[in-house]
Design an enzyme around this catalytic site. Structure first.
Site, mmCIF file in Angstrom:
data_model
loop_
_atom_site.group_PDB
_atom_site.id
_atom_site.type_symbol
_atom_site.label_atom_id
_atom_site.label_comp_id
_atom_site.label_asym_id
_atom_site.label_seq_id
_atom_site.Cartn_x
_atom_site.Cartn_y
_atom_site.Cartn_z
ATOM 1 C CG ASP A 233 78.476 1.471 -77.587
ATOM 2 O OD1 ASP A 233 79.397 1.916 -76.890
ATOM 3 O OD2 ASP A 233 77.432 0.973 -77.107
ATOM 4 C CB ALA A 234 79.151 3.982 -83.988
#
Length: 289
Positions: A233-234
Site C-alpha cells: 500500500d505504498a
C-alpha cells in the site's frame, strides 16, 4: 460498445533536464510531418529531471509506424539519455479485474466499460470467491475463481500469471481484491497493477477501518489509488480525494461515502492510465493534465 479508433501516437519521456528539450522533441514530430494535438511538460527542480507527454496525429507522418520507436531512439533518445515509452491510440488496452467479495468498485468499472466511456477491453475477471460470477456472465466476460490460502498461494499465482499472459493483458485493476500479491507477480507486471483503498492507513489498519475512524471522530475520509509495489500500500500514487464528514455520520454512512469515493478515485486513476498520462519516476508519479 463504441471504441475509439483514432490514429495517434503518444510519447512519455523523462531525462536529465537541459535547455531546448521541448524544441528538440517537437521538431522531431514537425520534421517528420506530424501534427501535435496535445503536449504537457514538467521539470522536477529538486532532481533536475524533465518530464514530457506529447501526442500527435499519425496521418501524414512520414515514419512508418513500426519504425517510429527505433528512429526516435537513434535521432533523439540516445543523445539526451531519455527513458521513454511509445503508445498508439488505435490499440485498445486489455484490462483484467481482480475482485473479492466487495462489489462497488467492480460494478462501477463494468458500467463504465459497457457504456463505452473507456477505450478498453476486459478479457477476464479473477476472484478468490464465487460472488461475482453472475455479473461477469451477464457482461459475457470469462470469470475465473481461485481459492487462495497460505499453502497454495504461490501455485495459484503462477496459474494466474499464466492466465493473464495467455489473455495478453496489458494491465490489472485490483477492485477491492483482498489478497497481497507476491514480488514475482508484481515484477511480471511492473507499474501495471492499480489498487484502490481507503486513506486511513496507517492509522486505522485492519478489517474495519471505518469503525475505528468513527470511534476517533475523524472529520474527513479519503481514498487512494496507486500502482502496486512490493512495499504494501505504498506504491506510486495516481489519484486521491477526500470527502468531509461530521459527528452526525454513522458507521453505515461512513462506509457508503467511503465506497462512493473509492469508485470515483479508482475510475480517475484508470482513466489517467488509459490516456497514457501517468509516468512513474522512483516511487511517485507525474500525472499529466
Amino acid at each position: 460498445m463504441k471504441r475509439n479508433n483514432s490514429n495517434q501516437a503518444i510519447l512519455l519521456i523523462h531525462c536529465p533536464d537541459q535547455k531546448g528539450l521541448i524544441t528538440i522533441i517537437t521538431q522531431f514530430v514537425w520534421q517528420h510531418k506530424g501534427n501535435i494535438v496535445d503536449l504537457d511538460e514538467h521539470v522536477e527542480r529538486e532532481d533536475e529531471v524533465f518530464f514530457m507527454r506529447v501526442q500527435w496525429e499519425l496521418d501524414g507522418f512520414d515514419i512508418p509506424k513500426d519504425q517510429i520507436a527505433s528512429t526516435f531512439q537513434q535521432e533523439i533518445a540516445d543523445k539526451y539519455e531519455m527513458t521513454w515509452q511509445l503508445h498508439f491510440t488505435d490499440k485498445c488496452p486489455r484490462m483484467a479485474i481482480f475482485a473479492s467479495k466487495s462489489a462497488h468498485c467492480l460494478y462501477d468499472l463494468l458500467s463504465r466499460y459497457y457504456s463505452g466511456d473507456w477505450q478498453v477491453e476486459i478479457p477476464l475477471i479473477i476472484s478468490n470467491h464465487d460472488t461475482h460470477r453472475e455479473i461477469a456472465e451477464k457482461y459475457n466476460i470469462p470469470f475465473f475463481r481461485f481459492e487462495v490460502d497460505a499453502n497454495n498461494k504461490e501455485e495459484i499465482e503462477k496459474k494466474q500469471i499464466k492466465l493473464l499472459l495467455d489473455h495478453q493483458v496489458d494491465f490489472i485493476v485490483l477492485a477491492r481484491y483482498m489478497q497481497i500479491l507476491s514480488q514475482d507477480f508484481i515484477n511480471t507486471f511492473p507499474n501495471k497493477v492499480i489498487n484502490i483503498h481507503h486513506s486511513f492507513l496507517p492509522a486505522f489498519p485492519g478489517a474495519k477501518p471505518y469503525h475505528q475512524a468513527h470511534q476517533r471522530g475523524v472529520k474527513i475520509i479519503g481514498a487512494t489509488s496507486h500502482y502496486v509495489t512490493t512495499d504494501l500500500d505504498a506504491g506510486p500514487i495516481i489519484e486521491q480525494d477526500i470527502v468531509k464528514i461530521s459527528h452526525k455520520d454513522s458507521v453505515k454512512e461512513l462506509v457508503r461515502k467511503g465506497q462512493d469515493l473509492e469508485k470515483i478515485v479508482l475510475s480517475r486513476a484508470i482513466w489517467s492510465h488509459l490516456q497514457r498520462k501517468t509516468l512513474v519516476f522512483g516511487n511517485k508519479t507525474v500525472v499529466f493534465e
